[in-house]
Design an enzyme around this catalytic site. Structure first.
Site, PDB file in Angstrom:
ATOM      1  N   GLY A 228     -12.672  67.538 -35.050  1.00 17.96           N
ATOM      2  CA  GLY A 228     -11.657  67.512 -34.002  1.00 17.96           C
ATOM      3  C   GLY A 228     -10.354  66.911 -34.504  1.00 17.96           C
ATOM      4  N   GLY A 231      -9.815  65.710 -38.184  1.00 19.28           N
ATOM      5  CA  GLY A 231      -9.670  66.622 -39.314  1.00 19.28           C
ATOM      6  C   GLY A 231     -10.978  67.276 -39.687  1.00 19.28           C
ATOM      7  N   GLY A 257     -13.409  75.482 -33.807  1.00 21.36           N
ATOM      8  CA  GLY A 257     -14.347  75.435 -34.921  1.00 21.36           C
ATOM      9  C   GLY A 257     -14.563  76.798 -35.552  1.00 21.36           C
ATOM     10  CG  ASP A 258     -15.929  79.826 -33.079  1.00 21.07           C
ATOM     11  OD1 ASP A 258     -16.901  79.153 -33.469  1.00 21.07           O
ATOM     12  OD2 ASP A 258     -15.782  80.191 -31.901  1.00 21.07           O
TER      13      ASP A 258
END
Length: 312
Positions: A228, A231, A257-258
């Site tokens: 997040g 980093g 995240g994807d």
């Protein structure tokens, strides 16, 4: 070619509020949108937007409304016929970027449908550089299904088999790590904690790197851990690297995240070293967080600020 696999795709409905969410209250929405979602689909969308050669493999019936939404995106896809429909997910975001998600379960595939899906993945893997197994498993699918797919791909293509990346959680991720030795895993801090126990809050980066080192290279080839606002950490057999997030106005964390995984794959596929790969992952994840709903970043959306990468 990068092949992405989404076993549990979702029709993502995003509702944007002009004030914080108030549970139990009646609120007006500022806007709404509908997207073809699922982690593998999101990765493929980012890759395609960047001009990379991507193919999305997913289960999809002919009369599923998801097909119309996916078709509008002109994303190269190979669909496997199934009887059930895709699930629907609802995402609610407020002006501060606080995101609330309601994820419904998907349809339960039959044994014959699972066999057809595995065969389609193995066939699509021919000549690919990467196969990405991403997202949750539908209800009733064995926890080790991803591990079985990895074994089937490698058995069929041998030395020519593509590298395999896994972005999953819970028992599905645990089964892959325990038995299948993927080339890359992409957990976030919560998913990493499911494998190892809670991560301390005082130094999340150091803790993520320490735990990832217990997995690399014994059980996985590399680990990209997204953290997040802290980093990302990349651990390979040769070392560990941490990338800091550039200044970002967060609008929605869905798909960040994807997008980070797609950013890693884009850099790796063009010869980037580990530092370049984790920087690209962080840049793409930050771009996704700055966009509304499940919108994925295009090259013009990427932050231009330098990404500070530190070798740990």
């Amino acid at each position: 070619m990068i092949v992405t696999v989404t076993l549990n795709p979702s029709l993502d409905r995003t509702i944007v509020l002009d004030a914080p969410l108030e549970p139990g209250a009646v609120q007006a929405a500022a806007s709404t949108r509908e997207d073809a979602g699922g982690k593998g689909i999101n990765v493929a969308r980012v890759l395609a937007a960047a001009g990379a050669d991507a193919l999305a493999v997913l289960p999809l019936s002919d009369d599923d409304p998801y097909r119309t939404v996916l078709g509008a995106e002109r994303l190269p896809a190979r669909t496997v016929p199934v009887t059930g429909h895709c699930r629907a997910n609802v995402t609610i975001t407020d002006p501060a970027g606080v995101t609330t998600k309601l994820n419904l379960p998907g349809a339960t595939p039959s044994t014959s449908e699972l066999d057809a899906l595995q065969a389609a993945i193995v066939a699509a893997a021919e000549g690919a550089r990467w196969v990405v197994l991403a997202g949750s498993l539908p209800p009733g699918v064995p926890d080790d299904f991803y591990a079985r797919v990895i074994g089937a791909v490698r058995a069929r293509w041998g030395a020519a088999a593509p590298r395999v990346a896994v972005d999953a959680s819970g028992p599905a991720l645990a089964a892959v790590v325990q038995t299948a030795h993927p080339d890359l895993i992409k957990p976030n801090d919560d998913e990493l904690a499911e494998l190892s126990g809670p991560l301390p809050d005082d130094d999340l980066i150091a803790a993520a790197a320490r735990i990832a080192r217990t997995l690399v290279p014994a059980r996985v080839g590399a680990a990209l851990v997204t953290l997040g606002g802290h980093g990302a950490v990349l651990v390979t057999e040769d070392g560990a690297y941490a990338a800091a997030v550039p200044p970002t106005r967060v609008r929605s964390t869905v798909g960040a995240g994807d997008s980070a995984l797609a950013g890693y794959l884009l850099a790796e596929s063009t010869g980037g070293d580990p530092a370049a790969c984790v920087a690209s992952a962080t840049r793409h994840g930050a771009a996704a967080a700055s966009l509304p709903g499940t919108v994925v970043p295009r090259p013009a959306d990427l932050p231009t600020a330098d990404i500070a990468v530190t070798r740990l």
